[in-house]
Design a protein around this motif. Structure first.
Motif, short mmCIF file in Angstrom:
data_model
loop_
_atom_site.label_atom_id
_atom_site.label_comp_id
_atom_site.label_asym_id
_atom_site.label_seq_id
_atom_site.Cartn_x
_atom_site.Cartn_y
_atom_site.Cartn_z
N VAL A 154 0.82 -1.21 0.00
CA VAL A 154 0.00 0.00 0.00
C VAL A 154 0.86 1.26 0.00
N LEU A 155 1.88 1.31 0.84
CA LEU A 155 2.64 2.54 1.05
C LEU A 155 3.64 2.83 -0.06
N GLN A 156 3.87 1.90 -0.97
CA GLN A 156 4.82 2.14 -2.05
C GLN A 156 4.17 2.74 -3.29
N THR A 157 2.92 3.10 -3.21
CA THR A 157 2.28 3.74 -4.36
C THR A 157 2.72 5.19 -4.48
N ARG A 158 2.73 5.71 -5.70
CA ARG A 158 3.18 7.07 -5.97
C ARG A 158 2.06 7.99 -6.47
N LYS A 159 0.84 7.48 -6.61
CA LYS A 159 -0.27 8.28 -7.13
C LYS A 159 -0.84 9.15 -6.01
N ASP A 160 -0.86 10.45 -6.24
CA ASP A 160 -1.34 11.38 -5.21
C ASP A 160 -2.83 11.22 -4.95
N THR A 161 -3.62 11.02 -6.01
CA THR A 161 -5.07 10.86 -5.82
C THR A 161 -5.39 9.59 -5.03
N LEU A 162 -4.66 8.52 -5.32
CA LEU A 162 -4.88 7.27 -4.59
C LEU A 162 -4.48 7.41 -3.13
N ILE A 163 -3.40 8.10 -2.88
CA ILE A 163 -2.96 8.32 -1.49
C ILE A 163 -4.00 9.14 -0.73
N ARG A 164 -4.49 10.19 -1.37
CA ARG A 164 -5.48 11.04 -0.70
C ARG A 164 -6.78 10.29 -0.41
N ASN A 165 -7.27 9.53 -1.37
CA ASN A 165 -8.50 8.78 -1.17
C ASN A 165 -8.34 7.71 -0.09
N THR A 166 -7.16 7.10 -0.04
CA THR A 166 -6.92 6.08 0.99
C THR A 166 -6.91 6.70 2.38
N VAL A 167 -6.26 7.85 2.52
CA VAL A 167 -6.19 8.51 3.83
C VAL A 167 -7.58 9.01 4.24
N LEU A 168 -8.39 9.41 3.27
CA LEU A 168 -9.74 9.87 3.59
C LEU A 168 -10.62 8.76 4.13
N ARG A 169 -10.40 7.52 3.67
CA ARG A 169 -11.30 6.43 4.01
C ARG A 169 -10.85 5.61 5.21
N ILE A 170 -9.65 5.83 5.73
CA ILE A 170 -9.23 5.05 6.89
C ILE A 170 -9.97 5.55 8.13
N PRO A 171 -10.26 4.67 9.10
CA PRO A 171 -10.94 5.11 10.33
C PRO A 171 -10.03 5.99 11.18
N VAL A 172 -10.63 6.67 12.13
CA VAL A 172 -9.90 7.64 12.93
C VAL A 172 -8.88 6.95 13.83
N TYR A 173 -9.22 5.77 14.34
CA TYR A 173 -8.31 5.10 15.28
C TYR A 173 -7.02 4.63 14.60
N ALA A 174 -6.99 4.61 13.28
CA ALA A 174 -5.78 4.17 12.57
C ALA A 174 -4.86 5.32 12.20
N VAL A 175 -5.20 6.55 12.57
CA VAL A 175 -4.37 7.70 12.17
C VAL A 175 -3.04 7.69 12.92
N ILE A 176 -3.09 7.53 14.25
CA ILE A 176 -1.85 7.55 15.04
C ILE A 176 -0.96 6.35 14.69
N PRO A 177 -1.47 5.11 14.58
CA PRO A 177 -0.59 4.01 14.12
C PRO A 177 0.02 4.27 12.75
N LEU A 178 -0.75 4.90 11.84
CA LEU A 178 -0.20 5.21 10.53
C LEU A 178 0.92 6.24 10.64
N LEU A 179 0.76 7.24 11.48
CA LEU A 179 1.83 8.22 11.68
C LEU A 179 3.07 7.58 12.27
N ASN A 180 2.89 6.65 13.21
CA ASN A 180 4.05 5.95 13.78
C ASN A 180 4.76 5.11 12.73
N GLU A 181 3.99 4.45 11.87
CA GLU A 181 4.61 3.64 10.81
C GLU A 181 5.36 4.52 9.81
N LEU A 182 4.76 5.67 9.46
CA LEU A 182 5.44 6.58 8.53
C LEU A 182 6.70 7.15 9.16
N THR A 183 6.67 7.45 10.46
CA THR A 183 7.85 7.96 11.14
C THR A 183 8.97 6.93 11.14
#
Length: 656
Positions: A481-510
């Motif tokens: 999932v994270l190796q995609t380069r399409k900006d629209t796909l990244i934005r749509n994916t971030v829009l659809r994830i639940p709220v409780y997954a935001v902090i784990p996603l930030l930790n993974e990106l860090t």
């Protein structure tokens, strides 16, 4: 001399499995597994000594370990061995092992009694305990947590003696000075505290990520001629998460922030560190670092001031299988921990599986830069046969209805008998004979296309896969999932994830931003989308600052480097343009200059004659011009007279 005054512990518990060697000769090795079990092994025979399961092991996993110092083993000294069999009836602290948990509680486990002696809870931490340090005084214990506080405990009364805020973010490591009067803490910065006044004595900075390891390396300053106040001149070691450099600092008397005086470089992130203390300026410090790749790096260096280049290891130890029998190539065996023995000439290695590790003593007399120890695979793999014999199958009534996991009412699979298997195979053969070859080929084509389509990911499945990967920590799914380069796909994916997954996603990106630069480039668009789309949710979190502290430090360190690079880039561009301009001017030929007017100066006599002739010519021309003008004037007057006569004649005729 032991590596740490409060007993050996795992300094990088978040990176590796919490484990620790007991003091006084390392007779025991304690390890807290992911299953919540606290196991104590005998180092001499690799035999399991005790297996303790806390009552809340599922909800409060172990995060750090620390053995009590040797002075707290028994208050009566030589009477300890005689009273060991009577330890159940005593109340003294004997072979205590402090265990920190993820919910903030601290357990004191007695290995002699084989039971939990006490629990430190009230008034302490309300978040994960990151580090525990025993004081030289056997009644005192220090702990730090993600709640930003440092707590001083009284182990006799199980009460808090003192509690103070250690940093603006989580405090990850502690270390007590050799004289027991100062305390090192690691958070956003490394601070040296006065334990009597609880005030900061010195600040140290230098790691881009969270510091996870602190150890003093000397007990006396190198220059012994000056009076010693107990701390000035001492060296200490620090390591950080996702950092392959171990920095060495010196406590200065000046009240200024100083950089590290030297550093040790390793091949991968450290997961366990042990060292021998230097007692004088001639004695070198010996350092053993166990890395995530399963290797041990040994260093030996005399601490004598500033060293510009990072020091490399003197010897590397690796363990692998022989590669014979069924295996064609040797398989590396990971090393979990390593500790120097009391003679400082041998090393205790713990390798293999955490369920049943092998413990071996290795001599360090060899001068080879790389040692590869060949060991049998049976010595480190878990003994499955013993585990199977302990499993008992419950007796069930034949009329009982067995339900399997999944949908309610779903029956478990019943093992078929030999007769049913034979009839089923005959039925399958008849079905295959009735189907033609063309139909079979068509079915194969359909199956292959279906398999190909299964490998492709749809845009709608990205949010689901991302959440599942974050919950299960599946690297393969996250990379998809994270190796995609399409900006629209990244934005749509971030829009659809639940709220409780935001902090784990930030930790993974860090975590991925700290890796390879190519991976960091892919993570920047994800980080931008998360911070912009979920800014309103992030602003409502009360503990957002400590959760994003590592990300802030990472961005700050990158920005500092970028400023220097941009200045250097501007200077290089200026130099390159100046060099190119000078080369361009040197290569262009000089322009051709042709005179528009040439003036030749002659002699004065010729000039005078010419001037006279010119004057004469000009006078003659003037007279001729005047004569021509007079003749033209006369002709015009005559024409006017003729015209006037004609007009007069016409008027006379009209009147007549």
């Amino acid at each position: 001399m032991a590596a740490s005054g409060g007993g050996r512990r795992d300094p990088l518990a978040p990176s590796g499995i919490p484990c620790a060697f007991s003091p006084r000769g390392q007779h025991y090795f304690s390890l807290a597994g992911p299953d919540g079990h606290l196991r104590v092994w005998e180092t001499a025979s690799s035999r399991l000594h005790q297996d303790f399961v806390p009552s809340a092991h599922l909800s409060a996993t172990c995060t750090c370990l620390a053995w009590a110092p040797p002075r707290s083993l028994a208050k009566d000294g030589p009477q300890r061995k005689k009273r060991k069999s009577e330890a159940v009836g005593t109340s003294d602290q004997v072979d205590l092992l402090a265990v920190g948990t993820a919910v903030g509680s601290i357990l004191l486990y007695s290995t002699v009694k084989g039971e939990l002696q006490s629990k430190l809870v009230s008034g302490g931490h309300d978040n994960k305990v990151n580090c525990i340090q025993w004081h030289q005084d056997n009644d005192c214990l220090y702990s730090c947590s993600d709640d930003k506080h440092i707590v001083e405990w009284n182990t006799q009364t199980c009460r808090v003696k003192c509690k103070w805020k250690g940093d603006i973010s989580s405090v990850s490591a502690l270390c007590i000075s050799p004289d027991g009067k100062m305390l090192l803490s690691a958070g956003r910065t490394i601070k040296l505290w006065d334990l009597e006044t609880k005030e900061v004595y010195r600040h140290f900075t230098g790691h881009a990520t969270a510091v996870s390891s602190l150890m003093f390396t000397t007990i006396r300053p190198p220059n012994e001629s000056q009076p010693f106040d107990g701390i000035t001149g001492l060296y200490f070691l620090s390591g950080a998460v996702h950092d392959r450099l171990l920095n060495v600092w010196q406590v200065r008397s000046e009240n200024k922030e100083k950089n590290a005086v030297m550093s040790f470089t390793v091949t991968d992130e450290p997961v366990y560190i042990d060292l021998t203390l230097s007692e004088n300026k001639e004695e070198p410090v010996k350092l053993a670092v166990v890395c995530r790749d399963g290797q041990v790096h040994l260093f030996e260096h005399v601490l004598n001031g500033y060293c510009k280049k990072p020091l490399t290891s003197n010897c590397t130890i690796q363990i692998a299988t022989s590669g014979k029998d069924k295996e064609s190539t040797p398989t590396p065996i990971p090393i979990l921990a390593a500790a120097f023995c009391s003679d400082k000439q041998s090393l205790l290695l713990v390798y293999g599986s955490h369920l049943q590790p092998a413990i071996e003593r290795v001599s360090l007399n060899s001068r080879e830069p790389h040692m590869c120890l060949i060991r049998d695979v049976n010595c480190w793999t878990p003994k499955i046969g013993i585990a199977v014999t302990k499993v008992r199958t419950p007796m069930m009534n034949s009329e009982a209805k067995v339900l399997g996991p999944g949908i309610p009412g779903h029956h478990a699979a019943i093992k078929p008998t030999l007769e049913t298997e034979k009839t089923e195979s005959k039925r399958r053969l008849k079905e295959k004979e009735q189907v033609s070859i063309e139909e079979r080929l068509g079915a194969m084509d359909i199956d292959t296309t279906k398999e190909k389509r299964k490998g492709d990911l749809k845009a709608d499945s990205y949010p689901v896969l991302l959440v599942q990967g974050l919950e299960s920590n599946d690297c393969y799914m996250l990379n998809k999932v994270l190796q995609t380069r399409k900006d629209t796909l990244i934005r749509n994916t971030v829009l659809r994830i639940p709220v409780y997954a935001v902090i784990p996603l930030l930790n993974e990106l860090t975590k991925r931003l700290q890796g390879h630069p190519n991976s960091a480039v892919l993570m920047v668009p994800w980080l931008k989308s998360v911070l912009t789309i979920h800014a309103s949710y992030l602003s409502t979190l009360p503990d957002l600052v400590p959760q994003l502290g590592m990300l802030y430090q990472l961005m700050e360190s990158r920005v500092k480097t970028l400023r220097k690079l941009s200045r250097l880039h501007g200077k290089l561009i200026l130099l390159i343009t100046q060099v190119a301009a000078s080369e361009k001017t040197q290569g262009v030929p000089p322009p051709e200059q042709t005179a528009k007017l040439v003036y030749e100066e002659e002699s004065s006599e010729e000039e005078s004659d010419d001037e006279v002739m010119a004057d004469k010519n000009s006078d003659e021309n003037w007279e001729e011009d005047e004569e021509e003008r007079e003749s033209e004037k006369d002709e015009e007057e005559e024409e006017d007279d003729d015209d006037q006569q004609e007009i007069d004649q016409d008027t006379e005729n009209e009147m007549t």
